[in-house]
Design a protein around this motif. Structure first.
Motif, PDB file in Angstrom:
ATOM      1  N   ARG A 160     -41.820  75.081 -26.898  1.00 46.13           N
ATOM      2  CA  ARG A 160     -41.356  76.462 -26.892  1.00 46.13           C
ATOM      3  C   ARG A 160     -42.517  77.391 -27.187  1.00 46.13           C
ATOM      4  O   ARG A 160     -43.533  76.982 -27.762  1.00 46.13           O
ATOM      5  N   ILE A 161     -42.336  78.650 -26.795  1.00 46.46           N
ATOM      6  CA  ILE A 161     -43.369  79.659 -26.991  1.00 46.46           C
ATOM      7  C   ILE A 161     -42.683  80.973 -27.324  1.00 46.46           C
ATOM      8  O   ILE A 161     -41.682  81.338 -26.706  1.00 46.46           O
ATOM      9  N   THR A 162     -43.214  81.668 -28.314  1.00 44.30           N
ATOM     10  CA  THR A 162     -42.618  82.932 -28.703  1.00 44.30           C
ATOM     11  C   THR A 162     -42.914  84.018 -27.663  1.00 44.30           C
ATOM     12  O   THR A 162     -43.722  83.822 -26.752  1.00 44.30           O
ATOM     13  N   SER A 163     -42.263  85.142 -27.814  1.00 54.08           N
ATOM     14  CA  SER A 163     -42.312  86.192 -26.800  1.00 54.08           C
ATOM     15  C   SER A 163     -43.731  86.720 -26.560  1.00 54.08           C
ATOM     16  O   SER A 163     -44.065  87.118 -25.445  1.00 54.08           O
ATOM     17  N   THR A 164     -44.561  86.722 -27.606  1.00 52.31           N
ATOM     18  CA  THR A 164     -45.926  87.241 -27.468  1.00 52.31           C
ATOM     19  C   THR A 164     -46.960  86.129 -27.342  1.00 52.31           C
ATOM     20  O   THR A 164     -48.162  86.410 -27.371  1.00 52.31           O
ATOM     21  N   SER A 165     -46.495  84.899 -27.221  1.00 51.98           N
ATOM     22  CA  SER A 165     -47.370  83.717 -27.158  1.00 51.98           C
ATOM     23  C   SER A 165     -48.079  83.438 -28.480  1.00 51.98           C
ATOM     24  O   SER A 165     -49.009  82.628 -28.522  1.00 51.98           O
ATOM     25  N   ALA A 166     -47.642  84.089 -29.539  1.00 49.19           N
ATOM     26  CA  ALA A 166     -48.317  83.913 -30.820  1.00 49.19           C
ATOM     27  C   ALA A 166     -48.127  82.509 -31.392  1.00 49.19           C
ATOM     28  O   ALA A 166     -49.011  81.985 -32.075  1.00 49.19           O
ATOM     29  N   THR A 167     -46.984  81.928 -31.108  1.00 46.04           N
ATOM     30  CA  THR A 167     -46.669  80.614 -31.679  1.00 46.04           C
ATOM     31  C   THR A 167     -46.136  79.697 -30.600  1.00 46.04           C
ATOM     32  O   THR A 167     -45.284  80.101 -29.802  1.00 46.04           O
ATOM     33  N   VAL A 168     -46.636  78.483 -30.600  1.00 43.48           N
ATOM     34  CA  VAL A 168     -46.113  77.449 -29.708  1.00 43.48           C
ATOM     35  C   VAL A 168     -45.757  76.239 -30.556  1.00 43.48           C
ATOM     36  O   VAL A 168     -46.307  76.038 -31.654  1.00 43.48           O
ATOM     37  N   TYR A 169     -44.851  75.457 -30.036  1.00 40.94           N
ATOM     38  CA  TYR A 169     -44.403  74.267 -30.769  1.00 40.94           C
ATOM     39  C   TYR A 169     -44.055  73.190 -29.755  1.00 40.94           C
ATOM     40  O   TYR A 169     -43.494  73.480 -28.701  1.00 40.94           O
ATOM     41  N   TYR A 170     -44.420  71.942 -30.102  1.00 41.33           N
ATOM     42  CA  TYR A 170     -44.222  70.832 -29.185  1.00 41.33           C
ATOM     43  C   TYR A 170     -43.468  69.685 -29.843  1.00 41.33           C
ATOM     44  O   TYR A 170     -43.593  69.448 -31.046  1.00 41.33           O
ATOM     45  N   ALA A 171     -42.759  68.966 -29.021  1.00 40.80           N
ATOM     46  CA  ALA A 171     -42.201  67.701 -29.475  1.00 40.80           C
ATOM     47  C   ALA A 171     -43.350  66.727 -29.695  1.00 40.80           C
ATOM     48  O   ALA A 171     -44.371  66.778 -28.989  1.00 40.80           O
ATOM     49  N   ASP A 172     -43.183  65.840 -30.632  1.00 48.30           N
ATOM     50  CA  ASP A 172     -44.246  64.874 -30.931  1.00 48.30           C
ATOM     51  C   ASP A 172     -44.595  64.017 -29.715  1.00 48.30           C
ATOM     52  O   ASP A 172     -45.741  63.595 -29.558  1.00 48.30           O
ATOM     53  N   THR A 173     -43.617  63.774 -28.873  1.00 46.27           N
ATOM     54  CA  THR A 173     -43.838  62.903 -27.715  1.00 46.27           C
ATOM     55  C   THR A 173     -44.775  63.503 -26.674  1.00 46.27           C
ATOM     56  O   THR A 173     -45.328  62.764 -25.856  1.00 46.27           O
ATOM     57  N   VAL A 174     -44.961  64.822 -26.701  1.00 47.38           N
ATOM     58  CA  VAL A 174     -45.820  65.453 -25.695  1.00 47.38           C
ATOM     59  C   VAL A 174     -47.023  66.158 -26.312  1.00 47.38           C
ATOM     60  O   VAL A 174     -47.898  66.637 -25.588  1.00 47.38           O
ATOM     61  N   LYS A 175     -47.070  66.217 -27.622  1.00 48.71           N
ATOM     62  CA  LYS A 175     -48.146  66.941 -28.298  1.00 48.71           C
ATOM     63  C   LYS A 175     -49.498  66.360 -27.898  1.00 48.71           C
ATOM     64  O   LYS A 175     -49.690  65.143 -27.886  1.00 48.71           O
TER      65      LYS A 175
END
Length: 119
Positions: free
Chosen positions: A50-65
């Motif tokens: 996922r990515i926040t509206s301003t691209s400030a924060t992203v987050y990944y599942a461990d399986t794809v990180k």
């Protein structure tokens, strides 16, 4: 109403790369947090990134990180998922989704794009 259309899926070999795109219409794209999910045959849908509206924060599942990268271009109303070092277990239908920044509930979903990785 927000409409989401994914593209970029296909059949690749293990170790290859693909870039998925998801283009939004019908709403103000920058108001939404965007996410990618996937569903493999016989399995439940799972979160990918996922990515926040301003691209400030992203987050990944461990399986794809470390292998996948999510990004967005608000001017183009598009979110991307760059997938590198693909594995057979990445085979799934990939969906993008939009969540209002206020409640972070994914209210809008695309129709999905198939990614098949052959080993």
């Amino acid at each position: 109403q927000v409409q989401l259309v994914e593209s970029g899926g296909g059949l690749v070999q293990a170790g290859d790369s693909l870039r998925l795109s998801c283009t939004a219409s019908g709403g103000t794209f920058s108001n939404y947090m965007m996410g990618w999910f996937r569903q493999a045959p016989g399995k439940e849908r799972e979160f990918v990134a996922r990515i926040t509206s301003t691209s400030a924060t992203v987050y990944y599942a461990d399986t794809v990180k470390g292998r996948f990268t999510i990004s967005r271009d608000n001017a183009a109303n598009t979110v991307y998922l760059q997938m590198n070092s693909l594995k057979s277990e990445d085979t799934a239908v990939y969906y993008c989704a939009a969540a209002n920044v206020m409640n972070r509930i994914y209210d809008y979903w695309g129709q999905g794009t198939q990614v098949t990785v052959s080993s």
